[in-house]
Write an enzyme that holds these catalytic residues in place. Structure first.
Site: not given
Ligand code: DX5
Ligand code: ZN
Length: 224
Positions: A11, A36, A38, A40, A69, A71, A140, A145-146, A148, A179, A201
């Site tokens: 990610s 990957h 992301d 958003m 991805h 979102m 998922m 959205g985030f 961590g 993910d 990630g």
């Molecule tokens: C969250 C993202 C993920 C995220 C993964 O909405 O789609 O790709 O960045 O981060 P970790 O691996 O830290 O959960």
């Molecule tokens: Zn993602």
């Protein structure tokens, strides 16, 4: 890639952007299968991250296929904004559009591999009438959205159920991508439950001060 071959998709929103070029070279050296990305929009999820120009730069800088991805609300209105093509995965959320099949068909028409993403609370059965239109499902394991976050505990059972559902409907070649909090420990459980592609990630590949070669080697040991 075929189902059963385990693949890593870091990610990149979790990367150290002060050393991003070096990070991409490391990924190439370690045979990373996807990047990957992301995206958003602050509507579908309460966050902004990477964008259209970032995808263009990645397409120019490396041959590693993208795993975009989306979102975003109404992805069907935004697909044309992105550069993608053969070998790239593009995922859109079941929960983000009233025109899911049309959007997935557009991704395939543009030569990329369509993937449908489902949130933790979304039942697997919603996929039934788009199974012919997808090459993978993005399951998922956190709420989007985030980075961590902690994995939603029932995710492992959901992966197992999704694999059985796909096989029972004759879609053995549809891959499963996971993910969210794909740590070394969770990756093992996810792999055993049937996941094929792992979005790595903050809880695995992007640990501060740990050489990427070492993290990738440890991750591959977790999933193979
Ligand atoms: C969250 C993202 C993920 C995220 C993964 O909405 O789609 O790709 O960045 O981060 P970790 O691996 O830290 O959960
Ligand atoms: Zn993602």
């Amino acid at each position: 890639m075929a189902v059963g071959q385990k693949q890593i998709s870091p990610s990149v929103m979790c990367a150290d952007f002060m050393n991003f070029g070096e990070c991409i070279r490391d990924f190439e050296k370690n045979g990373i299968e996807y990047l990957h990305v992301d995206i958003m929009d602050g509507q579908f999820v309460k966050n902004f991250t990477l964008g259209t120009d970032f995808c263009k730069i990645l397409k120019k800088e490396t041959n590693i296929p993208l795993d975009i991805h989306l979102m975003v609300e109404r992805p069907e209105d935004k697909l044309s904004w992105f550069e993608f093509g053969e070998g790239d995965y593009v995922s859109i959320h079941y929960e983000s559009t009233a025109h899911l099949q049309r959007a997935l068909a557009e991704i395939r028409a543009r030569g990329a591999k369509p993937m449908v993403a489902i949130n933790p609370a979304t039942p697997i059965e919603v996929l039934r009438w788009v199974l012919p239109d997808i090459d993978a499902v993005l399951l998922m394991t956190v709420n989007p959205g985030f980075a961590g976050q902690k994995m939603v505990p029932q995710s492992i059972e959901k992966i197992r159920e999704l694999r059985s559902y796909l096989d029972a409907n004759g879609y053995e070649n549809v891959e499963i991508e996971v993910d969210g909090n794909v740590s070394f420990e969770n990756a093992r459980k996810m792999s055993d439950a049937g996941a094929d592609i792992f979005v790595a990630g903050t809880s695995s590949l992007f640990k501060k001060g740990v050489p990427m070669d070492e993290s990738v080697k440890k991750f591959r040991e977790s999933i193979d």
